[in-house]
Write a protein that holds these residues in place. Structure first.
Motif, PDB file in Angstrom:
ATOM      1  N   ASP A 133       0.986  -1.077   0.254  1.00  0.00           N
ATOM      2  CA  ASP A 133      -0.401   0.177  -0.182  1.00  0.00           C
ATOM      3  C   ASP A 133       0.975   0.854  -0.347  1.00  0.00           C
ATOM      4  OD1 ASP A 133      -1.075   2.136   0.403  1.00  0.00           O
ATOM      5  OD2 ASP A 133      -2.830   1.294   2.172  1.00  0.00           O
ATOM      6  N   ASN A 134       1.238   1.727  -1.184  1.00  0.00           N
ATOM      7  CA  ASN A 134       2.420   2.876  -1.007  1.00  0.00           C
ATOM      8  C   ASN A 134       1.634   3.914  -0.277  1.00  0.00           C
ATOM      9  OD1 ASN A 134       3.758   1.382  -3.206  1.00  0.00           O
ATOM     10  ND2 ASN A 134       3.070   1.911  -4.590  1.00  0.00           N
ATOM     11  N   ALA A 135       0.310   4.655  -0.308  1.00  0.00           N
ATOM     12  CA  ALA A 135      -0.559   5.410   0.463  1.00  0.00           C
ATOM     13  C   ALA A 135       0.107   5.159   1.653  1.00  0.00           C
ATOM     14  CB  ALA A 135      -1.797   5.668   0.073  1.00  0.00           C
ATOM     15  N   LYS A 136      -0.037   4.583   2.374  1.00  0.00           N
ATOM     16  CA  LYS A 136       0.625   3.637   4.020  1.00  0.00           C
ATOM     17  C   LYS A 136       2.511   3.303   3.722  1.00  0.00           C
ATOM     18  CE  LYS A 136      -4.226   2.574   5.069  1.00  0.00           C
ATOM     19  NZ  LYS A 136      -5.163   1.721   5.529  1.00  0.00           N
ATOM     20  N   ASN A 137       3.072   3.342   2.835  1.00  0.00           N
ATOM     21  CA  ASN A 137       4.326   3.162   3.437  1.00  0.00           C
ATOM     22  C   ASN A 137       4.169   1.876   3.887  1.00  0.00           C
ATOM     23  OD1 ASN A 137       5.486   5.314   1.242  1.00  0.00           O
ATOM     24  ND2 ASN A 137       5.707   6.682   3.943  1.00  0.00           N
ATOM     25  N   THR A 138       3.364   0.614   3.460  1.00  0.00           N
ATOM     26  CA  THR A 138       3.269  -0.297   3.747  1.00  0.00           C
ATOM     27  C   THR A 138       3.387  -2.318   3.382  1.00  0.00           C
ATOM     28  OG1 THR A 138       1.715   0.668   5.597  1.00  0.00           O
ATOM     29  CG2 THR A 138       1.659  -2.292   5.490  1.00  0.00           C
ATOM     30  N   VAL A 139       3.950  -2.835   3.335  1.00  0.00           N
ATOM     31  CA  VAL A 139       4.294  -4.046   2.538  1.00  0.00           C
ATOM     32  C   VAL A 139       3.257  -4.913   3.473  1.00  0.00           C
ATOM     33  CG1 VAL A 139       6.252  -4.562   3.327  1.00  0.00           C
ATOM     34  CG2 VAL A 139       5.618  -5.891   1.269  1.00  0.00           C
ATOM     35  N   TYR A 140       2.697  -5.887   2.939  1.00  0.00           N
ATOM     36  CA  TYR A 140       2.049  -7.354   3.440  1.00  0.00           C
ATOM     37  C   TYR A 140       2.839  -8.563   2.837  1.00  0.00           C
ATOM     38  CZ  TYR A 140      -1.392  -3.486   4.554  1.00  0.00           C
ATOM     39  OH  TYR A 140      -2.027  -2.669   4.296  1.00  0.00           O
ATOM     40  N   LEU A 141       2.569 -10.074   4.025  1.00  0.00           N
ATOM     41  CA  LEU A 141       2.992 -10.999   3.403  1.00  0.00           C
ATOM     42  C   LEU A 141       1.968 -12.019   3.633  1.00  0.00           C
ATOM     43  CD1 LEU A 141       5.352 -12.474   1.447  1.00  0.00           C
ATOM     44  CD2 LEU A 141       6.381 -13.567   3.938  1.00  0.00           C
ATOM     45  N   GLN A 142       1.232 -12.465   2.599  1.00  0.00           N
ATOM     46  CA  GLN A 142       0.382 -13.132   2.894  1.00  0.00           C
ATOM     47  C   GLN A 142       0.899 -14.750   2.268  1.00  0.00           C
ATOM     48  OE1 GLN A 142      -2.974 -12.478   4.123  1.00  0.00           O
ATOM     49  NE2 GLN A 142      -2.689 -15.441   3.912  1.00  0.00           N
ATOM     50  N   MET A 143       0.619 -15.563   3.375  1.00  0.00           N
ATOM     51  CA  MET A 143       1.394 -16.290   3.531  1.00  0.00           C
ATOM     52  C   MET A 143       1.246 -17.264   3.702  1.00  0.00           C
ATOM     53  SD  MET A 143       5.126 -16.412   5.965  1.00  0.00           S
ATOM     54  CE  MET A 143       4.260 -15.866   7.207  1.00  0.00           C
ATOM     55  N   ASN A 144       0.548 -18.396   2.823  1.00  0.00           N
ATOM     56  CA  ASN A 144      -0.881 -19.156   3.154  1.00  0.00           C
ATOM     57  C   ASN A 144       0.103 -21.067   2.715  1.00  0.00           C
ATOM     58  OD1 ASN A 144      -3.075 -18.318   2.864  1.00  0.00           O
ATOM     59  ND2 ASN A 144      -2.890 -17.849   0.751  1.00  0.00           N
TER      60      ASN A 144
END
Length: 121
Positions: A72-83
């Motif tokens: 989410d560039n607006a929030k300077n956030t990266v996620y890693l969804q691990m399934n």
């Protein structure tokens, strides 16, 4: 000055899911790319996944089809969804943020504090 805070680790059974989050905060910077590395006991740290600010992604072969990196560039956030987690995914996961400082007109790399992911079999 940039702060990187990650969260979302925990204990999960094999086959379960977790989502890691990493947020960068500060001023006078923009993000070039973000990524996740992990280090298991007795092993060296390895790259897991990366994503550029434009959305280009890369994954290590062992997690392809199971992990998804997003941002989410607006929030300077990266996620890693691990399934479909496996016991071999057990490691400390570290967030990496590559930024460009507008004050110094230079690139810098920052690391999160690490979050433990434990997958029980």
């Amino acid at each position: 000055q940039v702060q990187v805070v990650e969260s979302g680790g925990g204990l999960v059974q094999a086959g379960g899911s977790l989502r890691l989050s990493c947020a960068a905060s500060g001023s006078d910077f923009s993000i070039n790319a973000m990524g996740w590395h992990r280090q298991a006991p007795g092993k060296q740290r390895e790259l897991v996944a990366t994503i550029t600010s434009g959305g280009t992604t890369m994954y290590v072969d062992s997690v392809k089809g199971r992990f998804t990196i997003s941002r989410d560039n607006a929030k300077n956030t990266v996620y890693l969804q691990m399934n479909s987690l496996k016991a071999e995914d057990t490691a400390v996961y570290y967030c990496m943020v590559d930024i460009r400082s507008s004050s110094w007109s230079a690139n810098f790399r920052y690391w999160g504090q690490g979050t433990q992911v434990t997958v029980s079999s």
